[in-house]
Write a protein that holds these residues in place. Structure first.
Motif, PDB file in Angstrom:
ATOM      1  N   ALA A  35       0.812  -1.218   0.000  1.00  0.00           N
ATOM      2  CA  ALA A  35       0.000   0.000   0.000  1.00  0.00           C
ATOM      3  C   ALA A  35       0.849   1.274   0.000  1.00  0.00           C
ATOM      4  O   ALA A  35       0.510   2.246  -0.671  1.00  0.00           O
ATOM      5  CB  ALA A  35      -0.934  -0.004   1.218  1.00  0.00           C
ATOM      6  N   GLN A  36       1.955   1.249   0.735  1.00  0.00           N
ATOM      7  CA  GLN A  36       2.742   2.464   0.915  1.00  0.00           C
ATOM      8  C   GLN A  36       3.916   2.601  -0.062  1.00  0.00           C
ATOM      9  O   GLN A  36       4.295   3.720  -0.423  1.00  0.00           O
ATOM     10  CB  GLN A  36       3.285   2.518   2.353  1.00  0.00           C
ATOM     11  N   SER A  37       4.495   1.480  -0.492  1.00  0.00           N
ATOM     12  CA  SER A  37       5.725   1.542  -1.290  1.00  0.00           C
ATOM     13  C   SER A  37       5.581   1.014  -2.710  1.00  0.00           C
ATOM     14  O   SER A  37       6.266   1.479  -3.617  1.00  0.00           O
ATOM     15  CB  SER A  37       6.846   0.764  -0.583  1.00  0.00           C
ATOM     16  N   PHE A  38       4.714   0.014  -2.914  1.00  0.00           N
ATOM     17  CA  PHE A  38       4.545  -0.542  -4.266  1.00  0.00           C
ATOM     18  C   PHE A  38       3.473   0.185  -5.055  1.00  0.00           C
ATOM     19  O   PHE A  38       3.700   0.620  -6.191  1.00  0.00           O
ATOM     20  CB  PHE A  38       4.196  -2.036  -4.183  1.00  0.00           C
ATOM     21  N   PHE A  39       2.303   0.329  -4.482  1.00  0.00           N
ATOM     22  CA  PHE A  39       1.177   0.894  -5.231  1.00  0.00           C
ATOM     23  C   PHE A  39       1.406   2.315  -5.733  1.00  0.00           C
ATOM     24  O   PHE A  39       1.122   2.594  -6.913  1.00  0.00           O
ATOM     25  CB  PHE A  39      -0.110   0.842  -4.396  1.00  0.00           C
ATOM     26  N   PRO A  40       1.899   3.253  -4.894  1.00  0.00           N
ATOM     27  CA  PRO A  40       2.008   4.637  -5.381  1.00  0.00           C
ATOM     28  C   PRO A  40       2.862   4.794  -6.648  1.00  0.00           C
ATOM     29  O   PRO A  40       2.392   5.386  -7.639  1.00  0.00           O
ATOM     30  CB  PRO A  40       2.598   5.393  -4.182  1.00  0.00           C
ATOM     31  N   PRO A  41       4.100   4.285  -6.696  1.00  0.00           N
ATOM     32  CA  PRO A  41       4.866   4.427  -7.941  1.00  0.00           C
ATOM     33  C   PRO A  41       4.284   3.617  -9.093  1.00  0.00           C
ATOM     34  O   PRO A  41       4.299   4.058 -10.242  1.00  0.00           O
ATOM     35  CB  PRO A  41       6.268   3.953  -7.572  1.00  0.00           C
ATOM     36  N   ALA A  42       3.764   2.422  -8.793  1.00  0.00           N
ATOM     37  CA  ALA A  42       3.166   1.599  -9.852  1.00  0.00           C
ATOM     38  C   ALA A  42       1.977   2.314 -10.476  1.00  0.00           C
ATOM     39  O   ALA A  42       1.830   2.354 -11.706  1.00  0.00           O
ATOM     40  CB  ALA A  42       2.739   0.243  -9.290  1.00  0.00           C
ATOM     41  N   TRP A  43       1.143   2.894  -9.644  1.00  0.00           N
ATOM     42  CA  TRP A  43      -0.036   3.602 -10.150  1.00  0.00           C
ATOM     43  C   TRP A  43       0.364   4.846 -10.943  1.00  0.00           C
ATOM     44  O   TRP A  43      -0.219   5.141 -11.998  1.00  0.00           O
ATOM     45  CB  TRP A  43      -0.964   3.973  -8.998  1.00  0.00           C
ATOM     46  N   ASN A  44       1.366   5.572 -10.457  1.00  0.00           N
ATOM     47  CA  ASN A  44       1.836   6.754 -11.183  1.00  0.00           C
ATOM     48  C   ASN A  44       2.312   6.387 -12.587  1.00  0.00           C
ATOM     49  O   ASN A  44       2.041   7.103 -13.559  1.00  0.00           O
ATOM     50  CB  ASN A  44       2.977   7.435 -10.421  1.00  0.00           C
ATOM     51  N   ILE A  45       3.027   5.279 -12.685  1.00  0.00           N
ATOM     52  CA  ILE A  45       3.524   4.823 -13.989  1.00  0.00           C
ATOM     53  C   ILE A  45       2.358   4.487 -14.911  1.00  0.00           C
ATOM     54  O   ILE A  45       2.340   4.868 -16.091  1.00  0.00           O
ATOM     55  CB  ILE A  45       4.454   3.605 -13.816  1.00  0.00           C
ATOM     56  N   LEU A  46       1.371   3.782 -14.378  1.00  0.00           N
ATOM     57  CA  LEU A  46       0.222   3.401 -15.194  1.00  0.00           C
ATOM     58  C   LEU A  46      -0.574   4.618 -15.645  1.00  0.00           C
ATOM     59  O   LEU A  46      -1.040   4.685 -16.784  1.00  0.00           O
ATOM     60  CB  LEU A  46      -0.678   2.446 -14.406  1.00  0.00           C
ATOM     61  N   VAL A  47      -0.723   5.583 -14.769  1.00  0.00           N
ATOM     62  CA  VAL A  47      -1.428   6.813 -15.133  1.00  0.00           C
ATOM     63  C   VAL A  47      -0.698   7.526 -16.261  1.00  0.00           C
ATOM     64  O   VAL A  47      -1.302   7.952 -17.262  1.00  0.00           O
ATOM     65  CB  VAL A  47      -1.578   7.748 -13.911  1.00  0.00           C
ATOM     66  N   GLN A  48       0.621   7.644 -16.125  1.00  0.00           N
ATOM     67  CA  GLN A  48       1.399   8.387 -17.110  1.00  0.00           C
ATOM     68  C   GLN A  48       1.509   7.667 -18.456  1.00  0.00           C
ATOM     69  O   GLN A  48       1.523   8.302 -19.502  1.00  0.00           O
ATOM     70  CB  GLN A  48       2.805   8.671 -16.564  1.00  0.00           C
ATOM     71  N   THR A  49       1.586   6.345 -18.422  1.00  0.00           N
ATOM     72  CA  THR A  49       1.815   5.606 -19.669  1.00  0.00           C
ATOM     73  C   THR A  49       0.531   5.129 -20.330  1.00  0.00           C
ATOM     74  O   THR A  49       0.550   4.757 -21.505  1.00  0.00           O
ATOM     75  CB  THR A  49       2.721   4.388 -19.419  1.00  0.00           C
ATOM     76  N   ALA A  50      -0.577   5.125 -19.597  1.00  0.00           N
ATOM     77  CA  ALA A  50      -1.834   4.634 -20.167  1.00  0.00           C
ATOM     78  C   ALA A  50      -2.941   5.677 -20.116  1.00  0.00           C
ATOM     79  O   ALA A  50      -3.485   6.072 -21.155  1.00  0.00           O
ATOM     80  CB  ALA A  50      -2.278   3.369 -19.436  1.00  0.00           C
ATOM     81  N   LYS A  51      -3.262   6.156 -18.929  1.00  0.00           N
ATOM     82  CA  LYS A  51      -4.410   7.054 -18.777  1.00  0.00           C
ATOM     83  C   LYS A  51      -4.181   8.409 -19.438  1.00  0.00           C
ATOM     84  O   LYS A  51      -5.052   8.912 -20.165  1.00  0.00           O
ATOM     85  CB  LYS A  51      -4.739   7.235 -17.294  1.00  0.00           C
ATOM     86  N   VAL A  52      -3.023   9.008 -19.200  1.00  0.00           N
ATOM     87  CA  VAL A  52      -2.749  10.346 -19.761  1.00  0.00           C
ATOM     88  C   VAL A  52      -2.805  10.332 -21.287  1.00  0.00           C
ATOM     89  O   VAL A  52      -3.481  11.173 -21.895  1.00  0.00           O
ATOM     90  CB  VAL A  52      -1.386  10.882 -19.247  1.00  0.00           C
ATOM     91  N   PRO A  53      -2.119   9.394 -21.970  1.00  0.00           N
ATOM     92  CA  PRO A  53      -2.218   9.357 -23.438  1.00  0.00           C
ATOM     93  C   PRO A  53      -3.641   9.103 -23.939  1.00  0.00           C
ATOM     94  O   PRO A  53      -4.047   9.671 -24.955  1.00  0.00           O
ATOM     95  CB  PRO A  53      -1.294   8.204 -23.822  1.00  0.00           C
ATOM     96  N   MET A  54      -4.410   8.259 -23.227  1.00  0.00           N
ATOM     97  CA  MET A  54      -5.786   7.985 -23.629  1.00  0.00           C
ATOM     98  C   MET A  54      -6.643   9.243 -23.582  1.00  0.00           C
ATOM     99  O   MET A  54      -7.597   9.391 -24.346  1.00  0.00           O
ATOM    100  CB  MET A  54      -6.398   6.902 -22.741  1.00  0.00           C
ATOM    101  N   GLN A  55      -6.287  10.160 -22.678  1.00  0.00           N
ATOM    102  CA  GLN A  55      -7.038  11.402 -22.534  1.00  0.00           C
ATOM    103  C   GLN A  55      -6.459  12.531 -23.381  1.00  0.00           C
ATOM    104  O   GLN A  55      -6.866  13.688 -23.247  1.00  0.00           O
ATOM    105  CB  GLN A  55      -7.075  11.809 -21.058  1.00  0.00           C
ATOM    106  N   GLY A  56      -5.516  12.170 -24.268  1.00  0.00           N
ATOM    107  CA  GLY A  56      -4.953  13.157 -25.179  1.00  0.00           C
ATOM    108  C   GLY A  56      -3.771  13.927 -24.635  1.00  0.00           C
ATOM    109  O   GLY A  56      -3.280  14.861 -25.273  1.00  0.00           O
TER     110      GLY A  56
END
Length: 214
Positions: free
Chosen positions: A105-126
């Motif tokens: 919860a404290q060490s794995f999820f935050p960086p993993a989620w940030n990477i997914l947001v930047q590499t998947a969600k952000v491009p999908m939203q233009g």
């Protein structure tokens, strides 16, 4: 036993986590679709269950509960004698499960989620991926998974030689990282981490819960 209602969406990683736990515990449940595309999670009917307007939320008898990690811990405790024991048998084992759940919860999820947001969600939203953020968080995960490699060289799973909530919690984000271009090497390049990932991701319960994840 009354059927547990899970208000969520099959595209939601947090919903998939709860469904996997329910499958591990061999519990009957009903998935009540919350149409995220129409914003149903922000409408009064759903907000009456979960004031934060996110999925999932469960109803187990008179109890309404949200936050996926709290949900799976509740299910593991209430139904400990049924299905897979996800908590450990001794106080020491349970403490180790709690410890590695906190690491996720404290060490794995935050960086993993940030990477997914930047590499998947952000491009999908233009938008444009912020490579500096990706680089920084990849470095965090590299260091963390080096610690995992050492730990998993001594035991099969994070809390010991038994599958637990600590392993279960990693499944959703790790699934996406492994399937993301170039990110799977975080796991594949580490002998013991790779063996651990191959083991937990091949569990029938996870395959069933994650089958609709995009």
């Amino acid at each position: 036993m009354a059927m547990i209602k899970v208000h969520g969406h099959p595209f939601s990683t947090a919903t998939a986590l709860v469904l996997c736990c329910l499958e591990e515990k061999q519990l009957q449940y009903e998935l009540v679709l919350v149409d995220l595309s129409s914003g149903a999670q922000k409408k009064p009917q759903y907000l009456a269950l979960n004031p934060f307007g996110v999925v999932p939320t469960i109803q187990d008898g008179d109890l309404t509960l949200f936050e996926s990690r709290a949900i799976i811990k509740y299910l593991a405790k209430k139904y400990q004698a049924q299905g897979t024991d996800l908590l450990g048998n001794t106080l020491s084992e349970q403490a180790l499960v709690d410890q590695w759940c906190e690491v996720e919860a404290q060490s794995f999820f935050p960086p993993a989620w940030n990477i997914l947001v930047q590499t998947a969600k952000v491009p999908m939203q233009g938008g444009i991926t912020d490579e500096a953020i990706v680089k920084k968080d990849m470095e965090k995960l590299e260091k963390l998974l080096d610690i995992y490699e050492e730990r998993l060289s001594k035991c099969k799973y994070l809390a010991g030689d038994f599958f637990s909530l600590a392993d279960l919690q990693h499944l959703p984000c790790a699934e996406y990282l492994v399937k993301s271009g170039g990110k799977g090497d975080l796991f594949f390049s580490r002998k013991h981490v790779n063996a651990w990932w191959e083991d937990i991701s091949s569990r029938p319960t996870w395959k069933k819960a994650a089958e609709k994840l995009p």
